[in-house]
Structure formats: C-alpha cells, structure tokens
Design an enzyme around this catalytic site. Structure first.
Site, short mmCIF file in Angstrom:
data_model
loop_
_atom_site.label_atom_id
_atom_site.label_comp_id
_atom_site.label_asym_id
_atom_site.label_seq_id
_atom_site.Cartn_x
_atom_site.Cartn_y
_atom_site.Cartn_z
N HIS A 56 4.28 -42.22 -13.30
CA HIS A 56 3.12 -42.12 -14.18
C HIS A 56 3.60 -41.95 -15.61
O HIS A 56 4.63 -41.28 -15.83
CB HIS A 56 2.23 -40.92 -13.79
CG HIS A 56 0.85 -41.04 -14.32
ND1 HIS A 56 0.52 -40.63 -15.59
CD2 HIS A 56 -0.27 -41.55 -13.77
CE1 HIS A 56 -0.76 -40.88 -15.79
NE2 HIS A 56 -1.27 -41.45 -14.71
N ASP B 174 -2.93 -42.67 -6.49
CA ASP B 174 -3.13 -43.88 -5.69
C ASP B 174 -2.32 -43.87 -4.39
O ASP B 174 -2.62 -44.62 -3.47
CB ASP B 174 -2.78 -45.11 -6.51
CG ASP B 174 -3.73 -45.29 -7.67
OD1 ASP B 174 -4.93 -45.06 -7.46
OD2 ASP B 174 -3.28 -45.62 -8.77
N1 CMC Z 1 9.25 -47.44 -8.38
C1 CMC Z 1 10.55 -47.55 -8.79
N2 CMC Z 1 10.96 -47.31 -10.05
C2 CMC Z 1 10.03 -46.94 -10.94
C3 CMC Z 1 8.66 -46.80 -10.60
C4 CMC Z 1 8.29 -47.07 -9.26
N3 CMC Z 1 7.01 -46.96 -8.87
N4 CMC Z 1 7.96 -46.42 -11.69
C5 CMC Z 1 8.84 -46.33 -12.70
N5 CMC Z 1 10.10 -46.64 -12.25
C6 CMC Z 1 11.34 -46.60 -13.02
C7 CMC Z 1 11.44 -47.79 -13.96
O1 CMC Z 1 12.11 -48.89 -13.36
C8 CMC Z 1 12.23 -47.18 -15.10
O2 CMC Z 1 13.60 -47.09 -14.70
P1 CMC Z 1 14.79 -47.35 -15.77
O3 CMC Z 1 14.69 -46.19 -16.73
O4 CMC Z 1 16.04 -47.34 -14.96
O5 CMC Z 1 14.50 -48.67 -16.42
C9 CMC Z 1 11.73 -45.75 -15.20
O6 CMC Z 1 11.28 -45.44 -13.87
C10 CMC Z 1 10.56 -45.56 -16.19
O7 CMC Z 1 9.53 -46.51 -15.87
P2 CMC Z 1 8.56 -47.16 -16.94
O8 CMC Z 1 8.03 -48.44 -16.38
O9 CMC Z 1 9.25 -47.23 -18.27
O10 CMC Z 1 7.44 -46.04 -17.02
P3 CMC Z 1 5.96 -46.22 -17.62
O11 CMC Z 1 5.52 -44.90 -18.05
O12 CMC Z 1 5.95 -47.31 -18.63
O13 CMC Z 1 5.12 -46.76 -16.35
C11 CMC Z 1 3.80 -46.80 -14.38
C12 CMC Z 1 4.29 -45.98 -15.58
C13 CMC Z 1 2.69 -46.05 -13.65
C14 CMC Z 1 3.22 -48.15 -14.89
C15 CMC Z 1 5.01 -47.05 -13.42
O14 CMC Z 1 5.52 -45.82 -12.96
C16 CMC Z 1 4.64 -47.94 -12.22
O15 CMC Z 1 4.66 -49.18 -12.35
N6 CMC Z 1 4.28 -47.33 -11.05
C17 CMC Z 1 3.83 -48.10 -9.89
C18 CMC Z 1 2.36 -48.48 -10.06
C19 CMC Z 1 1.43 -47.29 -9.88
O16 CMC Z 1 1.56 -46.52 -8.94
N7 CMC Z 1 0.45 -47.19 -10.79
C20 CMC Z 1 -0.61 -46.16 -10.69
C21 CMC Z 1 -0.56 -45.17 -11.81
S1 CMC Z 1 -1.63 -43.74 -11.49
C22 CMC Z 1 -3.24 -44.35 -11.51
C23 CMC Z 1 -3.69 -44.62 -12.87
O17 CMC Z 1 -3.97 -43.65 -13.61
O18 CMC Z 1 -3.81 -45.79 -13.24
#
Ligand code: CMC
Length: 427
Positions: free
Chosen positions: A316, A373
């Site tokens: 998140h 989720d």
């Molecule tokens: N599985 C594996 N690795 C992950 C995941 C995941 N679900 N989420 C983040 N990472 C890793 C990502 O690869 C990155 O690693 P590195 O630093 O080595 O490049 C690091 O963690 C940071 O990730 P980010 O994409 O820069 O983080 P963000 O804050 O931009 O993204 C997120 C947040 C929710 C989009 C992301 O965690 C994600 O895609 N999660 C899966 C989808 C999900 O469950 N979404 C629902 C969110 S809660 C409901 C809502 O409020 O919408």
C-alpha cells in the site's frame, strides 16, 4: 525563537528561499510552496504525488506507520464494531454521528431514493450480455447526471445533501441491475421495507417479485449475519483520504463538471488492479495458485525483479504496517468461517501466503503487508457474490467518501483547477 519555516538554497547561485510550514492537526505538516515557481522559476517534481498534499481536508486521517484510520476523528474499529454503514455515511457528510431520530429519517430518505428513472433502466439494454458490471456502472452513473441537471449549481446545504443522498441510495440499485443484466435475468426493484444493505443483497439474489426461496445449492434466503458482514465491508470502504480515485473525483470537481460525472470518473479509476480492482484479482490469483503446495513458487515469482507478477492484496502506498481494515476483516473471516461456510481451501492458501510473506525479508524490508483487498474476496464469495461484483461492492461503499470529498472541494475557497506541471524531456 525558532521560525516555523524551511530555507532552501540554490547551490548554483547561492540564493535562499524561505517557505512556511503549515502544521497538521494530526500527521505530517506540509511545506507551503505555492509561490515556489514565482520565486525560483522551477517546478517541484513528484511523480505519483508521493510527498505532495494536494488539498487540506477534515474528513479522513490515516497514519500509515501506526496502521491507523479515522473518519471525522473516530477510529475505524469503533465504527466497524459499533455503528452501521448508514451511520458512517451520516458521519462523513455531517461531521458527527446521527441521533436516533436523525438516523431514522436518513434511513427512510435513502430507502425512498433508491428507485431509478425508467429512462435510465433502458440504458442497460445497450450493453452486451457479458458486460463487466464496472463498465455498466460507470456509464450508468454518467447518465444519471442527465436526469439531475439541477445538481450542477447548488446553493445551500440542503441541495448538497439531496444530491449526495440521491447518489448514495441509487448506486446499489445500479450495481445490482448491472449484475443482473450481466446474468441476463430480470431486475428486482428496491424494496422500501428493507435496510440499505439487505435491499442490495435482495436485488442481487431474489427471484422476480422479490421472492427469496431456498436456492438450489442449499443456500437459504439472506441471513442477518450476511447483512452484517456486508455492512461492515461497506463501512471499511467508505473513505480513504486522497487515494487515486478520490484524486480523480476532486480533479473532475475542479473543472466544474457535474458531481455524478465526477463519481463516474472515480468508478473508472477504481477499476484498475492497483486500486479497487485488486479484490477481484486476489481471488482470481488464489484460484490460479490452486494449492498450498504452489504458494512458495508464486512468492518467488513476486520477488523476482525480472518478473512483473505482484502478489495481489499486498502493499500500500500509505500503510507501512498492517492495514487496519485488513485486521478487522481477518477477524471477521475467522468469526464467519463456520456460520457462512467460508471457502476453506482458498482460505488455507491465503493464510499460507500471509504466513510466508510476513516472515520473508523481501516483504519485510519493503513494508508489504496484506491490505483490505486480501480479505474481502473470501467473505464476498461466501455471500454468493461473484468476482465481477467485488469492485462494484467497493464502489457502493466508497460513493459516500467520493461525494463528501467532492463537497469539501466545492466549499473550499482556496480550491483551484487541478493542473500539475511537467518536466519536459522531449525534442
Ligand atoms: N507484490 C510484490 N512486490 C510488491 C508488491 C506486491 N503486491 N507491491 C509492491 N511491491 C514492491 C515493488 O516491486 C517495489 O519493489 P522495489 O523497491 O524492489 O522496486 C516496492 O515493493 C515498492 O512498490 P511500489 O510499486 O513503488 O509502491 P507503490 O506505493 O507505488 O504501490 C501498490 C502501491 C498498492 C500499487 C502496490 O503495492 C501494488 O501494486 N499492490 C498490489 C495491488 C493491490 O493489492 N492493490 C490494492 C491496494 S489497497 C486498496 C486500495 O485502497 O485501493
């Protein structure tokens, strides 16, 4: 005495610039850089707004480090355990919980406004039979704007509230109709005798005439425990400060467009898998994994930097601790396990993923915890709600948050059209 400012130095010229700090009532303060471009000729650069506050707000507070969420100052645990979704809606819109009489009036009004104009009902026929309910929902909410043009210009509080109550109450009807169109079965009209949440479940499941006979798979008519579980899910989704879809809603509000068009845009933004669409993807992913024996291999895939596979329902932007909504739902899953006959196979796979991820260096170092989720899908499946309706359920819960944020934006005299700058790197 120390000044409440930050001084920036341009190391190229030695020039310094001073900016005021604005203190928050809770959480991080902000640096007021509104004159930054005029002062320096430069923009600030923050793709994805990771460090940028785009507005001030009194609606929702999140402390991502502690894993804390409050609506209008009240902890989410208290709302989920002691109050209904409609009480939460009243709280978000009016900044306080309703009295008993106010709740009765609000409930009655929401029940009465749930019907759709006949013209709007015809819209559903234009969609292919297998249209995803999110596509139909978003289009139908845009169309709703054409039936209520008067909401384009509102003057007093009553007009704002009428507009908000109307959309909160019609969204479940539209979502249920979108679902029944998807199945190709007749629509069930809202029933004035039923509460908000029971009405929605009835419009999803009942036979024509609102009949709730024993279903072929042995599931009897709607149980109170199901209504309570879904009501809690709606409460947990009601608002989440400046998330992606709310930012879209505020952005559309900033152009002066109709509020329901702003909500339709929020619905479109929510659909993506990184946001509200994750709940549908979580169950699809658990089904794909298929067995606890395959969990380790999928965890390795999620960790592989050369593979864009992500564990759905993990991570998140704001929570760097357990999502407090996830904690509530995990507890609810345990409570409902027997009563609702939860899918134990999927639950075992989910618990195994959780166990491995929470002790794995990759997830620990990146603060990747299960989010809301991760837990909704298993409960919604037990409520006989199909995967394609998971994100529409999120929409039903979130509509009050979007519309409250829309109203806050409209009433804020410092609001401006949303118009970010860019770092041009082209020819
Ligand atoms: N599985 C594996 N690795 C992950 C995941 C995941 N679900 N989420 C983040 N990472 C890793 C990502 O690869 C990155 O690693 P590195 O630093 O080595 O490049 C690091 O963690 C940071 O990730 P980010 O994409 O820069 O983080 P963000 O804050 O931009 O993204 C997120 C947040 C929710 C989009 C992301 O965690 C994600 O895609 N999660 C899966 C989808 C999900 O469950 N979404 C629902 C969110 S809660 C409901 C809502 O409020 O919408």
């Amino acid at each position: 005495m120390k000044k409440n400012t930050v001084t920036l130095t341009d190391n190229r010229t030695g020039e310094t610039y001073e900016y005021n700090i604005i203190n928050a009532s809770r959480g991080p303060s902000v640096l007021d850089i509104r004159t930054f471009f005029a002062d320096t000729g430069m923009f600030t650069y923050d793709p994805g707004f990771t460090a940028t506050a785009a507005c001030d707000s009194t609606i929702t507070f999140i402390d991502g480090t502690k894993g804390e969420l409050r609506y209008r100052g009240i902890p989410i645990e208290e709302l989920a355990n002691k109050h209904s979704y409609l009480e939460t809606c009243f709280l978000l819109l009016n900044s306080r919980l309703p009295s008993k009489e106010e709740l009765t009036d609000f409930d009655l009004e929401i029940r009465h406004r749930a019907y759709l104009h006949r013209g709007l009902r015809k819209l559903f026929d234009a969609f292919p039979d297998n249209a995803h309910p999110m596509a139909t929902l978003s289009a139908a909410v845009t169309s709703l704007a054409s039936f209520y043009n008067e909401h384009l210009d509102m003057e007093d509080e009553n007009e704002y509230l009428e507009m908000a109550h109307r959309i909160i109450s019609k969204i479940p009807t539209i979502a249920a109709f979108a679902y029944r169109h998807f199945l190709g079965i007749p629509f069930i009209e809202p029933d004035l005798d039923l509460s908000f949440t029971k009405n929605f479940l009835t419009m999803m499941r009942a036979y024509p005439g609102g009949k709730m006979h024993l279903l072929p798979n042995g599931h009897a008519a709607i149980k109170e425990v199901e209504v309570r579980a879904l009501d809690t899910i709606f409460t947990l989704h009601a608002d989440h400060e400046q998330n992606a879809s709310t930012t879209v809603v505020r952005g559309v509000a900033s152009t002066g467009a109709h509020p329901y068009v702003a909500i339709a845009s929020g619905i479109a933004a929510l659909w993506g898998r990184a946001h509200g669409g994750a709940n549908e993807s979580v169950i699809a992913q658990l089904e794909h994994i298929g067995s606890v024996d395959n969990v380790e291999a999928f965890i390795e895939k999620a960790k592989d930097p050369n593979d864009d596979f992500r564990l759905m329902g993990f991570g998140h932007r704001v929570y760097k601790n357990f999502d407090p909504r996830a904690k509530i739902l995990k507890k609810l899953q345990d409570e409902l396990r027997e009563e609702l006959n939860l899918d134990t196979e999927l639950m075992t796979i989910a618990r195994k993923i959780e166990e491995i991820a929470l002790s794995d260096e990759y997830f620990i170092s990146r603060n990747l915890y299960p989010n809301i989720d991760f837990y909704t899908g298993i409960i919604l499946t037990a409520l006989q709600i199909p995967k394609s309706m998971f994100t529409p359920i999120f929409v039903i819960g979130r509509t009050v948050g979007w519309i409250t944020q829309w109203i806050e934006f409209k009433k804020d005299e410092t609001s401006k059209i949303a118009r970010p700058r860019q770092l041009y790197t082209g020819e």
